[in-house]
Design an enzyme around this catalytic site. Structure first.
Site, short mmCIF file in Angstrom:
data_model
loop_
_atom_site.label_atom_id
_atom_site.label_comp_id
_atom_site.label_asym_id
_atom_site.label_seq_id
_atom_site.Cartn_x
_atom_site.Cartn_y
_atom_site.Cartn_z
N ASP A 65 0.88 -1.17 0.00
CA ASP A 65 0.00 0.00 0.00
C ASP A 65 0.91 1.22 0.00
O ASP A 65 1.58 1.50 1.00
CB ASP A 65 -0.88 -0.02 1.25
CG ASP A 65 -1.83 1.16 1.32
OD1 ASP A 65 -1.64 2.14 0.58
OD2 ASP A 65 -2.77 1.12 2.16
N TYR A 161 -8.26 15.82 -6.08
CA TYR A 161 -7.51 15.05 -7.06
C TYR A 161 -6.66 15.93 -7.98
O TYR A 161 -5.46 15.65 -8.17
CB TYR A 161 -8.47 14.17 -7.88
CG TYR A 161 -7.80 13.25 -8.87
CD1 TYR A 161 -7.19 12.08 -8.45
CD2 TYR A 161 -7.81 13.55 -10.24
CE1 TYR A 161 -6.59 11.22 -9.37
CE2 TYR A 161 -7.22 12.70 -11.15
CZ TYR A 161 -6.61 11.53 -10.71
OH TYR A 161 -6.01 10.70 -11.62
#
Length: 247
Positions: A65, A161
């Site tokens: 991760d 984003y």
């Protein structure tokens, strides 16, 4: 790509979409590929799509991760122990959360985007660069950026984003200068696609029959092109849009 035959490529976010397409393209091009992902079983399943048994043996999956530094350090340590180090890194891992910037209780979503899209990219690049420099390898680091890292379209689902991708644009240039200052010939490339048909695309956009989209394989082909350039050539920024995109 001949000079990369048998060399080691690490691809983050390798379990699906663009990452999966990149893994397969680099493996088919002759590289040893280590796919980093939280869902390693999906990376392992990609072997079935490779062209022959020898190519399948060159694909390896490591659980990672990239929002967690300890995972990154373990993954790159494994690559060093197993193969000696990394020659090409593709920073593909990314997440999009549509929680508005001003929405209450959105801290977890915002941090996840920054920790994955920005910090994950920086830390993986750091480890890859150290591996390359230590072995005097003229390697290549590729960032999967986005057109929204250069301008912000009027879409309601983007939230933080675009800010994370603007950071990638800035980091690409900062890395180029730092690599040069370290007297290396390590390359860095930003690839900025328009909308790509993957699970990351919000449902309302996927349902829009009039919205042109790229395929994941289009971006994988761009990675192979950038990495396959002669040592004297550095593709610094490559923008790819689907024909007909109107924003």
């Amino acid at each position: 790509m001949d000079r990369w035959a048998g060399k080691v490529a690490v691809v983050t976010g390798a379990s699906s979409g663009i990452g999966a397409a990149i893994v397969k393209s680099l493996a088919n091009a002759g590289m040893v590929v280590v796919g980093l992902a939280r869902r390693v079983e999906r990376v392992e399943a990609l072997r079935d799509d490779l062209k022959d048994q020898a190519t399948r043996k060159r694909l390896h999956a490591v659980k990672c991760d990239v929002s967690k530094e300890e995972d990154i350090l373990k993954a790159f340590s494994w690559v060093e122990e197993k193969f000696g180090g990394v020659d090409v890194l593709v920073n593909n891992a990314g997440v999009l959360r549509d929680a508005k910037l001003i929405a209450p209780g959105n801290t977890g979503d915002l941090r996840e985007v920054i920790d994955t899209n920005v910090m994950g990219l920086v830390l993986c690049s750091r480890e890859a660069f150290q591996s390359m420099k230590k072995r005097s390898v003229d390697g290549h680091i590729v960032h999967i950026n986005s057109v929204v890292g250069h301008y912000i379209p009027n879409l309601p689902v983007l939230s933080i984003y675009p800010a994370s991708k603007y950071a990638v644009t800035a980091l690409t240039e900062t890395m180029r200068r730092e690599f040069l200052a370290e007297e290396t010939k390590i390359k860095v490339t930003s690839i900025s696609p328009g909308v790509v048909k993957t699970d990351m695309v919000p449902n309302e956009m996927q349902k829009d029959q009039n919205l042109p989209m790229l395929e994941a394989e289009d971006i994988a082909a761009a990675v192979v092109y950038a990495v396959g350039t002669p040592p004297r050539v550095q593709i610094h920024e490559l923008t790819i849009r689907p024909v007909g995109e109107n924003f």
